[in-house]
Design a protein around this motif. Structure first.
Motif, PDB file in Angstrom:
ATOM      1  N   ALA A  76      -5.444   8.336  -9.504  1.00 56.51           N
ATOM      2  CA  ALA A  76      -4.897   7.185  -8.788  1.00 56.51           C
ATOM      3  C   ALA A  76      -4.418   7.587  -7.392  1.00 56.51           C
ATOM      4  CB  ALA A  76      -3.749   6.574  -9.586  1.00 56.51           C
ATOM      5  N   ILE A  77      -3.816   8.771  -7.281  1.00 58.21           N
ATOM      6  CA  ILE A  77      -3.353   9.255  -5.973  1.00 58.21           C
ATOM      7  C   ILE A  77      -4.546   9.491  -5.036  1.00 58.21           C
ATOM      8  CG2 ILE A  77      -2.244  11.189  -4.789  1.00 58.21           C
ATOM      9  CD1 ILE A  77      -0.427  11.466  -7.243  1.00 58.21           C
ATOM     10  N   ILE A  78      -5.616  10.089  -5.567  1.00 57.84           N
ATOM     11  CA  ILE A  78      -6.814  10.321  -4.761  1.00 57.84           C
ATOM     12  C   ILE A  78      -7.420   8.997  -4.311  1.00 57.84           C
ATOM     13  CG2 ILE A  78      -9.185  11.195  -4.838  1.00 57.84           C
ATOM     14  CD1 ILE A  78      -8.178  13.393  -6.721  1.00 57.84           C
ATOM     15  N   ALA A  79      -7.494   8.031  -5.223  1.00 58.12           N
ATOM     16  CA  ALA A  79      -8.041   6.711  -4.873  1.00 58.12           C
ATOM     17  C   ALA A  79      -7.196   6.046  -3.794  1.00 58.12           C
ATOM     18  CB  ALA A  79      -8.109   5.825  -6.116  1.00 58.12           C
ATOM     19  N   GLY A  80      -5.871   6.146  -3.910  1.00 60.64           N
ATOM     20  CA  GLY A  80      -4.995   5.579  -2.884  1.00 60.64           C
ATOM     21  C   GLY A  80      -5.155   6.260  -1.539  1.00 60.64           C
ATOM     22  N   SER A 127      -0.936  -3.052  -1.958  1.00 62.34           N
ATOM     23  CA  SER A 127      -1.882  -2.949  -3.076  1.00 62.34           C
ATOM     24  C   SER A 127      -1.309  -2.090  -4.197  1.00 62.34           C
ATOM     25  CB  SER A 127      -3.205  -2.359  -2.585  1.00 62.34           C
ATOM     26  OG  SER A 127      -3.794  -3.170  -1.584  1.00 62.34           O
ATOM     27  N   ALA A 128      -0.717  -0.952  -3.820  1.00 58.97           N
ATOM     28  CA  ALA A 128      -0.175  -0.040  -4.831  1.00 58.97           C
ATOM     29  C   ALA A 128       1.036  -0.637  -5.540  1.00 58.97           C
ATOM     30  CB  ALA A 128       0.198   1.290  -4.182  1.00 58.97           C
ATOM     31  N   ALA A 129       1.838  -1.395  -4.809  1.00 59.99           N
ATOM     32  CA  ALA A 129       3.030  -1.995  -5.419  1.00 59.99           C
ATOM     33  C   ALA A 129       2.668  -3.141  -6.358  1.00 59.99           C
ATOM     34  CB  ALA A 129       3.981  -2.498  -4.332  1.00 59.99           C
ATOM     35  N   SER A 130       1.620  -3.880  -6.026  1.00 62.16           N
ATOM     36  CA  SER A 130       1.256  -5.053  -6.837  1.00 62.16           C
ATOM     37  C   SER A 130       0.441  -4.673  -8.067  1.00 62.16           C
ATOM     38  CB  SER A 130       0.486  -6.059  -5.976  1.00 62.16           C
ATOM     39  OG  SER A 130      -0.705  -5.467  -5.470  1.00 62.16           O
TER      40      SER A 130
END
Length: 626
Positions: free
Chosen positions: A405-409, A467-470
């Motif tokens: 998920a971190i890499i995708a972000g 996006s990450a928060a939602s």
């Protein structure tokens, strides 16, 4: 003195963290059932984590027909489904206290209630087996009938359980349905109690408080139901969020979780569902945890409130914030991994990384071309360099999921940043053409210096943060560390990209209009026109390099999907090469600087060789004289 005082204050009992206590007034240690990296510590932010006594290396043994259940700071033992303690209790502490015996009287519910359930089951079987009825019915009618069947089965199963509260556990197995129910009569007197129900190798964990639902008088019950053939009727065609390019299949039984006597939809804690796959995942691309949603728009499968926790070849684990009927959908890709595409990707991105590195060095070291335009090129190259490098290293690192998920972000941010710097390039081109002057015009420079960094790096950060928060769970898929297609989440990237491409097209059209309108009045300013035309050519080339590649990616549908995939891979992997060609090799100033550097290198090498030869000759003569 202040440091010593601070140390003493933060080594006292008052500063021990949660789940810890003070030892001898100097150190802290974790309470029983918790552990930290150090047994004794003084740092007040040390975390005491729960020791899972039920997992290795401890793995406490509770005896036969029993299982260990971990809770924060402790654990308890519980009889397996279909067994109970002779004392009538619910839990115990060790294998020495194990008196789990099979429940013989509760396997079969009362005859009258069983006949009612059998009637519902028989009706379900007749409806499922009547292929003509389902094939001739409209899709909306099929969904409505399936919803009624689910609701009726749930209500009858709960009614059976609540009529016999002394039978804490009931199980019913039929050819089409498997059911397990639990009755709670003590108003959840055990804190943190989690019930585990199983049916046909599927299971659910639900908190006791969500079964009792507050101060309800009388017993409460939870039912877990597994349907064998219902998935053939309410199949993946009822999933509206699917991607049409890849087929989607139902890869589990349909299961239902319901509580009574009061129907509860929302939960204080999510339930955990474990599904056994009906077939092992082959080339799975995306896995969806879905529930059967009833709304004014119709009944259909939806992912709202259902999160994918883990997936392997045989099982999928999901969390849900509400109760309903659930299933697992899997999107398969018909294309095997293409080794040629892999080679093109790695070779192309490798060459792009080299060219982007050379371009960045050129922009930094070539003083003759350093201006606002060069700064824009530099940051665009840096963003693309980091994005391509991270893509090569981490796009396949799907485990652990947090890292994926971190890499995708990070990829989301870096590619958005590259497009944002391209937008600034278009804005700078428009301002330069409007003023009809050279690139480093003072007014243009003044405005661009104020906005370039906040916009270039700030705007992508805001988009990714929202996006990450939602929907943080939609970063990373089972196959790639990128944005998921579910719930339209991919538009958190494609939306800004399409907007930037459209705005830059408007800027280019305005520039062409300005040049055409004022070309006749600038006969004596040939250099200005040439510079503006060159900048326009570079901006058009850049728009093609970045914009058209992603447009090709969006066109990977239908019969031309494979051709578009190859075009997208080739052009997208060569972005760095195009940037180096357009901004470095096509620039006369850069060529002059390259020639200057080359002459200096040759001169330096020649001087070094001459000095070495002279030194060698001198040593030789000295040795001869000696």
């Amino acid at each position: 003195m202040w440091i010593l005082s601070y140390h003493r204050q933060h080594s006292s009992c008052h500063s021990c963290p949660r789940n810890a206590y003070c030892v001898n007034g100097t150190h802290c240690t974790c309470q029983h059932g918790y552990e930290s990296q150090q047994k004794f510590f003084t740092f007040p932010l040390t975390i005491c984590e729960d020791s899972n006594e039920c997992a290795p290396p401890i793995s406490l043994y509770c005896g036969v027909n029993a299982v260990c259940k971990n809770i924060p700071g402790s654990y308890y033992c519980q009889c397996n489904s279909g067994y109970r303690l002779l004392s009538g209790g619910i839990q115990f502490n060790s294998s020495n206290e194990n008196t789990c015996q099979a429940i013989t009287s509760s396997i079969t519910p009362p005859t009258e209630d069983k006949e009612k359930l059998q009637q519902v089951v028989s009706k379900l079987e007749s409806l499922v087996n009547n292929k003509t009825h389902w094939e001739n019915a409209e899709k909306g009618e099929v969904a409505t009938m399936a919803t009624l069947i689910l609701q009726k089965v749930e209500s009858h199963v709960l009614e059976i359980a609540l009529k016999a509260p002394d039978q804490k556990v009931q199980k019913v197995h039929n050819r089409s349905i498997a059911v397990e129910t639990r009755v709670v009569t003590n108003n959840c007197s055990e804190g943190g109690k989690i019930f585990n129900l199983q049916a046909e190798k599927n299971s659910v964990d639900i908190d006791c408080n969500d079964i009792v639902q507050g101060n309800i008088q009388g017993p409460s019950a939870v039912a877990f139901i597994s349907y064998d053939s219902l998935g053939e009727i309410i199949n993946a065609t009822f999933f509206r969020e699917r991607n049409e390019s890849d087929p989607v299949y139902l890869n589990s039984r349909v299961v239902s979780v319901a509580v009574g006597p009061k129907r509860n939809i929302s939960l204080s804690k999510p339930v955990t569902l474990i599904f056994q796959h009906t077939e092992k995942n082959r080339n799975s691309k995306t896995t969806f945890c879905v529930y059967w949603k009833s709304s004014e728009e119709g009944n259909h499968w939806s992912t709202d409130g259902c999160d994918l926790i883990h997936v392997n070849k045989s099982h999928t684990i999901c969390n849900s914030t509400h109760l309903s009927s659930f299933a697992v959908l899997v999107a398969f890709t018909n294309q095997e991994d293409d080794p040629l595409l892999t080679v093109i990707t790695y070779v192309g991105l490798g060459l792009s990384l080299l060219c982007l590195f050379l371009a960045a060095l050129t922009f930094l070291l070539c003083k003759a071309i350093q201006n606002i335009s060069t700064s824009l090129h530099l940051h665009l190259s840096l963003c693309l360099f980091l994005a391509h490098l991270l893509f090569l290293i981490g796009i396949n690192q799907t485990e652990p999921k947090v890292l994926c998920a971190i890499i995708a972000g990070a990829l989301h941010y870096l590619y958005l940043a590259a497009f944002t710097w391209m937008l600034l390039e278009g804005l700078h081109l428009f301002l330069t053409a409007r003023n009809l002057t050279v690139v480093n015009y003072s007014s243009v420079s003044k405005h661009m210096k104020k906005v370039m960094f906040p916009v270039g790096y700030g705007v992508p950060a805001v988009i990714v943060a929202i996006s990450a928060a939602s929907k943080p769970h939609l970063y990373g898929t089972s196959a790639w560390c990128w944005l998921q297609l579910a719930e339209g989440f991919i538009w958190g990237f494609l939306g800004p990209v399409c907007a930037i491409i459209c705005v830059n097209l408007v800027f280019l059209l305005l520039v062409f209009w300005i040049l055409k309108r004022k070309l006749s009045s600038l006969n004596n300013e040939v250099s200005t026109i040439q510079n503006t035309k060159m900048l326009t050519f570079k901006a058009i080339a850049q728009l093609f390099i970045l914009g058209c590649t992603w447009c090709l990616g969006m066109l990977q549908v239908g019969s031309a999907a494979r051709v578009m995939t190859y075009l997208f891979t080739i052009v997208n992997s060569l972005q760095g090469i195009f940037i180096f060609l357009v901004y470095c090799l096509f620039s006369q100033q850069v060529w002059k600087q390259y020639q200057k550097w080359f002459r200096e290198i040759v001169k330096s090498k020649s001087e070094t060789e001459t000095h070495t030869l002279s030194t060698t000759q001198t040593r030789h003569k000295t040795s001869e004289m000696a």
